[in-house]
Design a protein around this motif. Sequence first.
Motif, PDB file in Angstrom:
ATOM      1  N   GLU A   1      74.244  66.965  43.033  1.00 25.80           N
ATOM      2  CA  GLU A   1      74.696  67.886  44.092  1.00 25.80           C
ATOM      3  C   GLU A   1      73.552  68.818  44.499  1.00 25.80           C
ATOM      4  O   GLU A   1      73.594  70.028  44.336  1.00 25.80           O
ATOM      5  N   ILE A   2      72.504  68.207  45.038  1.00 24.08           N
ATOM      6  CA  ILE A   2      71.245  68.893  45.332  1.00 24.08           C
ATOM      7  C   ILE A   2      71.052  69.037  46.839  1.00 24.08           C
ATOM      8  O   ILE A   2      71.295  68.102  47.587  1.00 24.08           O
ATOM      9  N   THR A   3      70.619  70.222  47.259  1.00 23.08           N
ATOM     10  CA  THR A   3      70.248  70.459  48.649  1.00 23.08           C
ATOM     11  C   THR A   3      68.807  70.928  48.700  1.00 23.08           C
ATOM     12  O   THR A   3      68.399  71.804  47.935  1.00 23.08           O
TER      13      THR A   3
ATOM     14  N   ALA B   1      67.600  64.744  46.868  1.00 21.45           N
ATOM     15  CA  ALA B   1      68.495  65.656  47.566  1.00 21.45           C
ATOM     16  C   ALA B   1      69.761  64.916  47.992  1.00 21.45           C
ATOM     17  O   ALA B   1      69.713  63.832  48.558  1.00 21.45           O
ATOM     18  N   THR B   2      70.921  65.511  47.716  1.00 23.30           N
ATOM     19  CA  THR B   2      72.201  64.941  48.106  1.00 23.30           C
ATOM     20  C   THR B   2      72.641  65.466  49.463  1.00 23.30           C
ATOM     21  O   THR B   2      73.296  64.776  50.221  1.00 23.30           O
ATOM     22  N   TYR B   3      72.285  66.705  49.756  1.00 21.98           N
ATOM     23  CA  TYR B   3      72.699  67.352  50.992  1.00 21.98           C
ATOM     24  C   TYR B   3      71.480  67.800  51.782  1.00 21.98           C
ATOM     25  O   TYR B   3      70.409  68.033  51.228  1.00 21.98           O
ATOM     26  N   GLN B   4      71.668  67.964  53.090  1.00 27.12           N
ATOM     27  CA  GLN B   4      70.631  68.566  53.916  1.00 27.12           C
ATOM     28  C   GLN B   4      71.301  69.352  55.032  1.00 27.12           C
ATOM     29  O   GLN B   4      72.466  69.130  55.359  1.00 27.12           O
ATOM     30  N   LEU B   5      70.555  70.294  55.603  1.00 28.88           N
ATOM     31  CA  LEU B   5      71.038  71.072  56.731  1.00 28.88           C
ATOM     32  C   LEU B   5      70.384  70.550  58.008  1.00 28.88           C
ATOM     33  O   LEU B   5      69.188  70.281  58.038  1.00 28.88           O
ATOM     34  N   GLU B   6      71.201  70.395  59.060  1.00 30.91           N
ATOM     35  CA  GLU B   6      70.711  69.906  60.338  1.00 30.91           C
ATOM     36  C   GLU B   6      71.170  70.850  61.443  1.00 30.91           C
ATOM     37  O   GLU B   6      72.095  71.636  61.266  1.00 30.91           O
ATOM     38  N   TRP B   7      70.511  70.730  62.606  1.00 28.18           N
ATOM     39  CA  TRP B   7      70.892  71.514  63.777  1.00 28.18           C
ATOM     40  C   TRP B   7      71.834  70.708  64.662  1.00 28.18           C
ATOM     41  O   TRP B   7      71.699  69.499  64.801  1.00 28.18           O
TER      42      TRP B   7
END
Length: 317
Positions: free
Chosen positions: A132-134, A210-216
């Motif tokens: 559960e990594i960002t 990384a399991t998660y990432q932030l996008e626009w």
Amino acid sequence: MGITFHGPSPWPHITRAIRTRGPRHGAIAYLGEDAPTLLPLRAGDVLVVNASRAAVRAHATSPAALAHYVDAGVRVLSSPNLHANVIVTDRRAVIGSANASHSSTIADEAVVITEDPDIVAAVRKFIDGIEEITEVDQVFLDNATAIWQIGRAVPLPGIGGRNRAEPDFLPTPVTRMFLWHITDYQPGAAEEHERAAHTSRHRTSAGPAATYQLEWFRIDTPGGRGQLQRGDVLLQVTADNEWLYPPAVVDSDPIAIPHTRRAVAYQLRTRMDLEPIAVTDAEVWLADVGHPNPRLRTDHRIVSASLRAAVLRLWNL
């Protein structure tokens, strides 16, 4: 092969033990603003922290410290379930209770520093296996800074067992879900500058994946279908109605795009392990489970709770 115990003030010993050549990997739950002094890391190192919303709002993890490490070229990752404090170099492992913060330097802490190769290997395996990594990039830092500035401390839930700080990717329950077609547009110079300022740096493959990432996500007419809110679930469809992208969670308030009349952007939290599904395949499956008209080719808010649940089951969520 040495092993030493240090307490109740172990930080001078920790700092000295990790001043070695070669990459260092650390999993330190909470970082105070003075963390870079206690934990001097450099480009090529990997640091996993707990920079969850709860930890940042409680001022347990400092966005300023995160930004220092990112700017130094350290690969920084966030795991909301992390409560361990361990560091590993090429030949030493540090295992103990100490967070990298001023409060830790005045508390009674204890660590063990060992050169046992089996323990060194086990600690590195533990860090690389954290789930559960960002990735902490500029978008993540902007969001964390906004949360920090709220300035209201909140309790930190116990971590472990079934009581976890952020037990799932999606809010529970999912009450607001929107389907939105991706619109192709040509960004202007001001927006290109804004996007470039928030573009994450290239990362190495060291450390956990990384399991998660932030996008626009950009909306040119935000009032057209109602204002998105934090925690809303968004499904995006390609303009040609070919692909349905997996659910994303709105993770910010609307951000005005400079030099536009109404356009805004949102930060979306996405799971990197979920793949798009062909719209035709999704329609067939949804019809088979009792939803013959899911309206996947039309932008709308998905009001039906049963349809929301069925759509999430397309990705076994």
